[in-house]
Scaffold this motif. Structure first.
Motif, PDB file in Angstrom:
ATOM      1  N   ASP A 237       0.859  -0.971   0.001  1.00 28.11           N
ATOM      2  CA  ASP A 237       0.098  -0.102   0.044  1.00 28.11           C
ATOM      3  C   ASP A 237       0.759   1.223   0.127  1.00 28.11           C
ATOM      4  O   ASP A 237       0.642   2.165  -0.605  1.00 28.11           O
ATOM      5  CB  ASP A 237      -1.108   0.085   1.202  1.00 28.11           C
ATOM      6  N   ARG A 238       1.978   1.170   0.858  1.00 25.22           N
ATOM      7  CA  ARG A 238       2.666   2.299   0.907  1.00 25.22           C
ATOM      8  C   ARG A 238       3.276   2.853  -0.481  1.00 25.22           C
ATOM      9  O   ARG A 238       3.517   3.931  -0.643  1.00 25.22           O
ATOM     10  CB  ARG A 238       4.027   2.315   1.910  1.00 25.22           C
ATOM     11  N   HIS A 239       3.786   1.874  -1.347  1.00 24.20           N
ATOM     12  CA  HIS A 239       4.483   2.211  -2.437  1.00 24.20           C
ATOM     13  C   HIS A 239       3.131   2.822  -3.496  1.00 24.20           C
ATOM     14  O   HIS A 239       3.484   3.592  -4.420  1.00 24.20           O
ATOM     15  CB  HIS A 239       4.975   1.080  -3.068  1.00 24.20           C
ATOM     16  N   LEU A 240       2.158   1.962  -3.414  1.00 22.64           N
ATOM     17  CA  LEU A 240       1.166   2.551  -4.528  1.00 22.64           C
ATOM     18  C   LEU A 240       0.583   3.636  -4.315  1.00 22.64           C
ATOM     19  O   LEU A 240       0.312   4.697  -5.067  1.00 22.64           O
ATOM     20  CB  LEU A 240      -0.255   1.244  -4.431  1.00 22.64           C
ATOM     21  N   ARG A 241       0.194   3.965  -2.802  1.00 26.74           N
ATOM     22  CA  ARG A 241      -0.326   5.240  -2.423  1.00 26.74           C
ATOM     23  C   ARG A 241       0.542   6.231  -2.978  1.00 26.74           C
ATOM     24  O   ARG A 241       0.328   7.479  -3.363  1.00 26.74           O
ATOM     25  CB  ARG A 241      -0.582   5.171  -1.033  1.00 26.74           C
ATOM     26  N   ARG A 242       2.066   6.050  -2.633  1.00 28.06           N
ATOM     27  CA  ARG A 242       2.993   7.157  -2.945  1.00 28.06           C
ATOM     28  C   ARG A 242       3.065   7.434  -4.379  1.00 28.06           C
ATOM     29  O   ARG A 242       3.008   8.723  -4.706  1.00 28.06           O
ATOM     30  CB  ARG A 242       4.273   6.816  -2.219  1.00 28.06           C
ATOM     31  N   ALA A 243       2.923   6.456  -5.314  1.00 27.85           N
ATOM     32  CA  ALA A 243       3.188   6.540  -6.568  1.00 27.85           C
ATOM     33  C   ALA A 243       2.007   7.357  -7.195  1.00 27.85           C
ATOM     34  O   ALA A 243       1.849   8.409  -8.257  1.00 27.85           O
ATOM     35  CB  ALA A 243       3.148   5.319  -7.300  1.00 27.85           C
ATOM     36  N   MET A 244       0.768   7.013  -6.746  1.00 27.53           N
ATOM     37  CA  MET A 244      -0.590   7.788  -7.144  1.00 27.53           C
ATOM     38  C   MET A 244      -0.561   8.882  -6.637  1.00 27.53           C
ATOM     39  O   MET A 244      -1.042  10.184  -7.412  1.00 27.53           O
ATOM     40  CB  MET A 244      -1.774   6.834  -6.526  1.00 27.53           C
ATOM     41  N   LEU A 245      -0.261   9.436  -5.370  1.00 25.47           N
ATOM     42  CA  LEU A 245      -0.179  10.996  -4.883  1.00 25.47           C
ATOM     43  C   LEU A 245       0.693  11.713  -5.730  1.00 25.47           C
ATOM     44  O   LEU A 245       0.459  13.012  -6.227  1.00 25.47           O
ATOM     45  CB  LEU A 245       0.111  10.950  -3.442  1.00 25.47           C
ATOM     46  N   ASP A 246       1.998  11.185  -6.097  1.00 27.64           N
ATOM     47  CA  ASP A 246       2.871  11.918  -6.884  1.00 27.64           C
ATOM     48  C   ASP A 246       2.406  12.034  -8.326  1.00 27.64           C
ATOM     49  O   ASP A 246       2.515  13.201  -8.761  1.00 27.64           O
ATOM     50  CB  ASP A 246       4.198  11.063  -7.016  1.00 27.64           C
ATOM     51  N   ARG A 247       1.599  11.095  -8.874  1.00 26.09           N
ATOM     52  CA  ARG A 247       1.126  11.166  -9.960  1.00 26.09           C
ATOM     53  C   ARG A 247      -0.067  12.269 -10.198  1.00 26.09           C
ATOM     54  O   ARG A 247      -0.201  13.122 -10.976  1.00 26.09           O
ATOM     55  CB  ARG A 247       0.577  10.054 -10.885  1.00 26.09           C
ATOM     56  N   LEU A 248      -0.864  12.047  -9.164  1.00 22.68           N
ATOM     57  CA  LEU A 248      -2.145  13.214  -9.136  1.00 22.68           C
ATOM     58  C   LEU A 248      -1.337  14.752  -8.975  1.00 22.68           C
ATOM     59  O   LEU A 248      -1.904  15.551  -9.520  1.00 22.68           O
ATOM     60  CB  LEU A 248      -2.846  12.906  -7.801  1.00 22.68           C
ATOM     61  N   ASP A 249      -0.456  14.863  -8.275  1.00 24.81           N
ATOM     62  CA  ASP A 249       0.127  16.213  -8.280  1.00 24.81           C
ATOM     63  C   ASP A 249       0.743  16.587  -9.366  1.00 24.81           C
ATOM     64  O   ASP A 249       0.818  18.005  -9.703  1.00 24.81           O
ATOM     65  CB  ASP A 249       1.263  16.321  -7.047  1.00 24.81           C
ATOM     66  N   ALA A 250       1.148  15.647 -10.232  1.00 24.17           N
ATOM     67  CA  ALA A 250       1.833  15.989 -11.396  1.00 24.17           C
ATOM     68  C   ALA A 250       1.088  16.303 -12.792  1.00 24.17           C
ATOM     69  O   ALA A 250       1.446  16.703 -13.771  1.00 24.17           O
ATOM     70  CB  ALA A 250       2.951  15.142 -11.899  1.00 24.17           C
ATOM     71  N   THR A 251      -0.304  15.792 -12.378  1.00 27.92           N
ATOM     72  CA  THR A 251      -1.217  15.704 -13.771  1.00 27.92           C
ATOM     73  C   THR A 251      -2.091  16.913 -13.757  1.00 27.92           C
ATOM     74  O   THR A 251      -2.821  17.363 -12.830  1.00 27.92           O
ATOM     75  CB  THR A 251      -2.121  14.583 -13.520  1.00 27.92           C
ATOM     76  N   PRO A 252      -1.933  17.789 -14.894  1.00 30.36           N
ATOM     77  CA  PRO A 252      -2.732  18.899 -15.106  1.00 30.36           C
ATOM     78  C   PRO A 252      -4.405  18.581 -15.201  1.00 30.36           C
ATOM     79  O   PRO A 252      -4.824  17.452 -15.662  1.00 30.36           O
ATOM     80  CB  PRO A 252      -2.307  19.415 -16.571  1.00 30.36           C
ATOM     81  N   GLY A 253      -5.227  19.697 -14.838  1.00 33.51           N
ATOM     82  CA  GLY A 253      -6.583  19.225 -14.744  1.00 33.51           C
ATOM     83  C   GLY A 253      -6.952  18.673 -13.447  1.00 33.51           C
ATOM     84  O   GLY A 253      -8.169  18.336 -13.404  1.00 33.51           O
ATOM     85  N   ILE A 254      -6.299  18.271 -12.617  1.00 34.79           N
ATOM     86  CA  ILE A 254      -6.723  17.716 -11.366  1.00 34.79           C
ATOM     87  C   ILE A 254      -6.601  18.756 -10.022  1.00 34.79           C
ATOM     88  O   ILE A 254      -5.411  19.308 -10.038  1.00 34.79           O
ATOM     89  CB  ILE A 254      -6.128  16.313 -10.984  1.00 34.79           C
ATOM     90  N   THR A 255      -7.730  19.064  -9.558  1.00 33.84           N
ATOM     91  CA  THR A 255      -7.406  19.842  -8.230  1.00 33.84           C
ATOM     92  C   THR A 255      -8.049  19.013  -7.004  1.00 33.84           C
ATOM     93  O   THR A 255      -8.816  18.192  -6.795  1.00 33.84           O
ATOM     94  CB  THR A 255      -8.468  20.994  -8.148  1.00 33.84           C
TER      95      THR A 255
END
Length: 420
Positions: free
Chosen positions: A126-144
């Protein structure tokens, strides 16, 4: 780029966002990435503080990700950050036994070498999946992303839905996606009821370190009190999902770590050598809960908000990610055709796609749990002979393997192929 939010035709103001997602867990995050990838503006509302989500500590939780789910992770841009932490499942061994039994000769053996596509899936913490997802969310345009944000009200109009937040402000959207768990407030506010029942079982979840290598083999041992899964993690570690009768599970949970291990060890023998705990211990009561509808006007449900099943087959998160992929597929196609993404006609396509699959999965896990979680000599003989028959029929065995890998049925684009 025009995401569709802002000023609409004839200068009329459109909604604040195309998609409002309630719930910032894995299903909510994956939905945000999939829909932003399609060019939609997304607002992700999460009640948890960001600091809680950023905690990198290993808490023992892990997921068995089917091969189709890993395709989705690749297509959402997560796999590069996950691959080094993902343990392939090269074999799955299923046995039927009691505590103290010797090795059981009758059982199922699935070998990934029989699949052209590769491993049946991967174990990911979980710790790796959640970290990767948070980083990708932060880096993706169009997501607040809005953390520490609770929804207290929900209404629907001709052009969209409006959410009332705990601070008194409102947010309007073309579509609200409920990814807020088995007690989904989004579903309740939309008037969507639930069907299901509790099991007399509690899952004990932990991770263990062990002396001997697991060789990428996942074990599912059926005991009279409930299934015990031993799932390989990277290194000499495994994830344990251990179902016990509720009263006994509560007693075990109160034990010290040393006493806990002394109860766990005899349940699967010594094939891994000496074991020790790695991370925290968890318990959660088991139940089956299915939303009576996956959609309502301007509302769609994904993940546990739509369905919560027994962990016997490790398919809970995989089913939620299939919801995500199906919803993204339907909304992307509708947008290309110029349809309103929140219309009843569009949402009905999503509901029809997912309704039968999830109901069938829920009933199958319920049946397997009832069939195997007992000590009936007659049932035990019948199920052991059944497993032996499957083992001796290669085409049937491969069919089970493809089902476990998530490769059967009508797959959404994000799961059908690598689109990167």
């Amino acid at each position: 780029m025009d995401n569709g939010a802002g000023r609409g035709i004839f200068g009329r103001m459109s909604n604040d966002t195309n998609i409002a997602i309630v719930g910032g867990g894995l299903a909510g995050g994956a939905t945000a990435l999939a829909l932003a990838r399609a060019g939609l503006s997304v607002t992700l509302l999460d009640a948890a503080p960001r600091a809680v989500l950023d905690d990198p500590a290993f808490d023992g939780r892990s997921y068995a990700m089917a091969l189709a789910s890993t395709r989705l992770l690749r297509n959402l841009g997560l796999w590069d950050a996950l691959e080094a932490h993902a343990q392939p499942m090269q074999e799955i061994k299923v046995t039927d036994g009691r505590v103290g039994d010797a090795a059981v000769a009758l059982g199922l053996h699935f070998d990934a070498a029989e699949l052209e596509e590769g491993p049946m899936g991967y174990m990911i913490e979980d710790r790796h999946l959640r970290r990767a997802m948070l980083d990708r969310l932060d880096a993706t345009p169009g997501i607040t992303i809005r953390n520490e944000t609770r929804v207290t009200g929900q209404s629907v109009g001709d052009s969209g839905a409006t959410l009332t937040l705990a601070d008194g402000t409102t947010l309007s959207a073309d579509l609200v996606v409920g990814a807020d768990g088995r007690q989904s407030g989004t579903a309740q506010r939309a008037g969507i009821g639930r069907t299901g029942w509790d099991y007399p079982q509690t899952a004990l979840v932990c991770a263990i370190a062990h002396e001997r290598p697991h060789h990428g083999v996942a074990h599912q041992l059926f005991l009279p009190s409930g299934p015990l899964a031993i799932l390989p993690l990277t290194g000499n570690r495994s994830s344990i999902v251990w179902s016990e009768r509720r009263g006994l599970a509560e007693e075990i949970d109160r034990l010290s770590d040393a006493e806990y291990l002394s109860v766990l060890r005899p349940r699967f023998g010594d094939f891994l050598g000496e074991i020790s705990l790695a991370g925290a211990r968890y318990t959660y009561p088991l139940n089956l809960t299915l939303a009576q509808s996956f959609t309502a006007p301007r509302v769609a449900l994904v993940g546990d908000a739509a369905h919560g099943i027994h962990p016997i087959a490790g398919q809970g998160l995989n089913a939620g990610l299939r919801d995500v992929a199906a919803l993204a597929h339907v909304l992307t196609a509708a947008r290309r055709r110029g349809e309103a993404i929140g219309s009843d006609a569009v949402l009905d396509r999503y509901a029809r796609w997912r309704r039968f699959d999830t109901a069938a999965l829920g009933m199958a896990t319920d049946l397997f749990n009832r069939l195997f979680s007992n000590d009936s000599a007659l049932l035990r003989t019948a199920r052991d002979l059944g497993m032996m028959a499957v083992n001796r029929l290669p085409s049937l065995r491969r069919g089970f393997m493809r089902e476990a890998a998530g490769l059967n049925g009508d797959l959404p684009d994000l799961m059908a192929r690598d689109m990167t």
